[in-house]
Design an enzyme around this catalytic site. Structure first.
Site, PDB file in Angstrom:
ATOM      1  N   CYS A  66      32.496  34.812  36.056  1.00 31.44           N
ATOM      2  CA  CYS A  66      33.677  35.377  36.745  1.00 31.44           C
ATOM      3  C   CYS A  66      34.320  33.858  36.899  1.00 31.44           C
ATOM      4  CB  CYS A  66      33.482  36.342  37.793  1.00 31.44           C
ATOM      5  SG  CYS A  66      34.985  36.953  38.402  1.00 31.44           S
ATOM      6  N   ARG A  97      46.194  42.448  33.402  1.00 30.81           N
ATOM      7  CA  ARG A  97      44.976  43.223  34.121  1.00 30.81           C
ATOM      8  C   ARG A  97      45.609  44.114  35.281  1.00 30.81           C
ATOM      9  NH1 ARG A  97      40.144  40.253  35.715  1.00 30.81           N
ATOM     10  NH2 ARG A  97      40.075  42.147  36.366  1.00 30.81           N
ATOM     11  N   ASP A 133      42.560  38.499  47.686  1.00 28.16           N
ATOM     12  CA  ASP A 133      43.411  38.671  46.660  1.00 28.16           C
ATOM     13  C   ASP A 133      44.761  38.228  46.998  1.00 28.16           C
ATOM     14  OD1 ASP A 133      41.403  39.976  45.463  1.00 28.16           O
ATOM     15  OD2 ASP A 133      41.711  41.838  45.536  1.00 28.16           O
ATOM     16  N   ASN A 170      43.123  49.039  42.478  1.00 29.42           N
ATOM     17  CA  ASN A 170      41.520  48.877  42.877  1.00 29.42           C
ATOM     18  C   ASN A 170      41.099  50.179  43.902  1.00 29.42           C
ATOM     19  OD1 ASN A 170      41.131  46.375  41.841  1.00 29.42           O
ATOM     20  ND2 ASN A 170      41.123  45.071  43.792  1.00 29.42           N
TER      21      ASN A 170
HETATM   22  N1  EPU Z   1      28.533  40.021  46.587  1.00 30.28           N
HETATM   23  C1  EPU Z   1      27.203  39.946  46.717  1.00 30.28           C
HETATM   24  N2  EPU Z   1      26.251  40.927  46.207  1.00 30.28           N
HETATM   25  C2  EPU Z   1      26.921  42.135  45.821  1.00 30.28           C
HETATM   26  C3  EPU Z   1      28.257  42.330  45.766  1.00 30.28           C
HETATM   27  C4  EPU Z   1      29.220  41.298  46.246  1.00 30.28           C
HETATM   28  O1  EPU Z   1      26.578  38.858  47.224  1.00 30.28           O
HETATM   29  O2  EPU Z   1      26.048  42.968  45.095  1.00 30.28           O
HETATM   30  C5  EPU Z   1      29.441  39.176  47.320  1.00 30.28           C
HETATM   31  C6  EPU Z   1      30.529  38.774  46.347  1.00 30.28           C
HETATM   32  O3  EPU Z   1      29.814  37.620  45.593  1.00 30.28           O
HETATM   33  C7  EPU Z   1      31.506  38.109  47.291  1.00 30.28           C
HETATM   34  C8  EPU Z   1      31.689  39.129  48.498  1.00 30.28           C
HETATM   35  O4  EPU Z   1      30.171  39.767  48.427  1.00 30.28           O
HETATM   36  O5  EPU Z   1      31.230  36.809  47.854  1.00 30.28           O
HETATM   37  C9  EPU Z   1      32.545  40.248  48.361  1.00 30.28           C
HETATM   38  O6  EPU Z   1      32.509  40.821  47.048  1.00 30.28           O
HETATM   39  P1  EPU Z   1      33.041  42.473  46.816  1.00 30.28           P
HETATM   40  O7  EPU Z   1      31.767  42.954  46.524  1.00 30.28           O
HETATM   41  O8  EPU Z   1      33.636  42.887  47.926  1.00 30.28           O
HETATM   42  O9  EPU Z   1      34.017  42.339  45.706  1.00 30.28           O
HETATM   43  P2  EPU Z   1      34.098  43.302  44.487  1.00 30.28           P
HETATM   44  O10 EPU Z   1      33.944  44.700  45.076  1.00 30.28           O
HETATM   45  O11 EPU Z   1      33.551  42.960  43.225  1.00 30.28           O
HETATM   46  C10 EPU Z   1      36.727  43.940  45.022  1.00 30.28           C
HETATM   47  C11 EPU Z   1      38.000  43.990  44.494  1.00 30.28           C
HETATM   48  C12 EPU Z   1      38.346  42.340  44.185  1.00 30.28           C
HETATM   49  C13 EPU Z   1      38.596  41.751  45.440  1.00 30.28           C
HETATM   50  C14 EPU Z   1      37.266  41.868  46.304  1.00 30.28           C
HETATM   51  C15 EPU Z   1      37.283  41.447  47.870  1.00 30.28           C
HETATM   52  C16 EPU Z   1      37.762  45.823  43.059  1.00 30.28           C
HETATM   53  C17 EPU Z   1      37.774  46.432  41.532  1.00 30.28           C
HETATM   54  N3  EPU Z   1      37.874  44.537  42.991  1.00 30.28           N
HETATM   55  O12 EPU Z   1      35.690  43.087  44.258  1.00 30.28           O
HETATM   56  O13 EPU Z   1      39.695  42.341  43.380  1.00 30.28           O
HETATM   57  O14 EPU Z   1      38.923  40.459  45.422  1.00 30.28           O
HETATM   58  O15 EPU Z   1      36.775  43.384  46.343  1.00 30.28           O
HETATM   59  O16 EPU Z   1      38.139  41.950  48.463  1.00 30.28           O
HETATM   60  O17 EPU Z   1      38.125  46.542  43.981  1.00 30.28           O
HETATM   61  C18 EPU Z   1      41.394  41.820  42.060  1.00 30.28           C
HETATM   62  O18 EPU Z   1      41.804  42.782  42.145  1.00 30.28           O
HETATM   63  O19 EPU Z   1      42.018  40.884  41.631  1.00 30.28           O
HETATM   64  C19 EPU Z   1      39.969  41.447  42.571  1.00 30.28           C
HETATM   65  C20 EPU Z   1      39.224  40.449  42.234  1.00 30.28           C
END
Ligand code: EPU
Length: 406
Positions: free
Chosen positions: A116, A396, A304, A23
């Site tokens: 997802c 992945r 995670d 990530n």
């Molecule tokens: N959210 C919103 N609106 C948005 C963006 C996020 O409501 O526009 C919400 C999400 O639905 C969730 C929360 O905010 O409830 C946090 O989500 P976040 O956006 O932080 O997640 P992400 O950026 O999509 C990254 C990691 C994930 C990890 C999460 C939380 C990467 C590529 N992915 O996802 O990693 O679980 O942060 O720490 O950085 C994994 O590696 O298996 C994985 C899922």
């Protein structure tokens, strides 16, 4: 890899080295879109998600050469501002190209990520941030269309901290006119690393790692060299592998600086953790103490690691409550762990895990990357044979099923 077959009940002993963080590598590779010329990223893990982002970057015109974990990127010939559905649907993080494409082309067309396994995961905050920076955004036929002749600095407040949302907006704001302030920004180490990489490219970002990030726009960025940090989730998963099997594992390349919540919870669960010079030794005596956990944005306990921790406390002496507050549907592993004899019930956003004396090998199915890891851990501890299908989820994000050297 179609399935993993595990003969459980063997104490893990030996050494293992932690790979570069998935990530962190994803946004850093994407950031090469922002500067014209040749950049290098070291310690990039060999994972399917990394392959997917490279395919997307190539589609956009970046020339990529791989030498082991070193990735050479040449962004002198960008030719497309479109991230197609085929690539975004296989990996949500593809949406990270939205900000950089807008900076380089003044427009971007990026497929909306679909459903997802762990939650709805909307990208409304990414889009809100870009709009605040002055982009015109429209969503049509499953695509986000964004346009802005010149982005302008703004104060942006995130309703909830979002990791890739913060990264996307940070990349969009680096060359905006004036100052941007991101409030309630994500504080994850991967966000900090992206800011370090961007600053090396000439950006002016301060405060990453706190909830307020200030970005003073610069005229342009130049290519740079960056080394990816070790993967904190892989590190935590190996710690649990040692703990759940009552093993003794020495971990190399352990990311000491950003593992506090995981280390503290594992200690509470009765796992022995000791720093030995630059290495970390994790040992356990087979007794796991019941431990409550609540997932939270960093520096809280990472979502995670939730599934893996659940496998561990499924054999604890007593009942643990695991509250998932980041994603609304991240308990898909529960029914599979139950097939292995775990006693878990779900009440709202919490799992009540009543420890059982042992797990039993069974045929189970992986549902997402971290759920797959939790089933591998459960299989390592279980009596008998565990057969895990749909392990492509594991490819992945787990570099390889590593051999722990005795
Ligand atoms: N959210 C919103 N609106 C948005 C963006 C996020 O409501 O526009 C919400 C999400 O639905 C969730 C929360 O905010 O409830 C946090 O989500 P976040 O956006 O932080 O997640 P992400 O950026 O999509 C990254 C990691 C994930 C990890 C999460 C939380 C990467 C590529 N992915 O996802 O990693 O679980 O942060 O720490 O950085 C994994 O590696 O298996 C994985 C899922």
């Amino acid at each position: 890899m179609d399935k993993i077959v595990i003969e459980g009940g063997i104490k893990l002993k030996g050494e293992v080295e932690i790979s570069g963080s998935k990530n962190s590598a994803l946004p850093v590779l994407v950031s090469s879109l922002l500067a014209d010329g040749k950049s290098v990223v070291h310690n990039v893990p060999g994972l399917r998600d990394i392959k997917t982002i490279k395919t997307l970057l190539k589609h956009l015109g970046i020339r990529i050469e791989d030498k082991g974990g070193d990735v050479y990127l040449d962004s002198s010939h960008l030719e497309s501002f479109e991230a197609p559905y085929e690539l975004v649907k296989t990996m949500r993080a593809s949406v990270l190209v939205l900000g950089p494409l807008l900076v380089r082309f003044g427009r971007a067309k990026v497929s909306l990520p679909g459903g997802c396994a762990i939650g709805a995961r909307p990208i409304n905050l990414h889009l809100m941030g870009l709009e605040m920076l002055g982009a015109d955004i429209c969503v049509d036929h499953g695509y986000v269309f964004a346009e802005a002749k010149k982005l302008k600095g703004a104060r942006i407040y995130f309703d909830t901290p979002t990791v890739t949302g913060t990264e996307n907006i940070m990349m969009a704001a680096v060359c905006a006119e004036g100052r941007s302030v991101l409030e309630n920004a994500a504080c994850e180490p991967e966000v900090v690393e992206l800011s370090v990489a961007l600053n090396r490219m000439g950006a002016n970002i301060n405060g990453a790692g706190t909830d307020t990030i200030t970005i003073d726009g610069v005229k342009e960025l130049h290519p740079a060299e960056h080394t990816i940090i070790p993967d904190r989730i892989e590190a935590g998963t190996y710690m649990i592998a040692a703990g759940i099997t009552g093993g003794d594992v020495l971990i190399k390349n352990f990311p000491f600086n950003y593992m506090d919540s995981i280390v503290m919870k594992l200690k509470e669960a009765g796992i022995f953790i000791k720093r030995e010079g630059g290495l970390l030794r994790v040992t356990a005596n087979g007794n796991v103490a019941h431990t409550n956990v609540k997932t939270l944005p960093y520096p809280g306990f990472p979502t995670d690691m939730q599934a893996q921790f659940m496998s561990l406390v499924s054999i604890a002496g007593g009942t643990s409550v695991i509250a998932e507050t980041v994603f609304e549907n991240r308990f898909m592993h529960v029914s599979e762990l139950r097939r292995m004899g775990a006693d878990i019930s779900i009440e709202g956003h919490s799992a009540i895990v009543r420890g059982v004396p042992f797990l039993s090998g069974a045929q189970v199915m992986a549902t997402d990357l971290r759920a797959s890891a939790s089933l591998v851990l459960a299989g390592l501890a279980a009596k008998g044979i565990t057969e895990i299908s749909r392990v492509y989820h594991l490819d992945r994000g787990c570099a390889k099923v590593k051999r722990i050297k005795a």
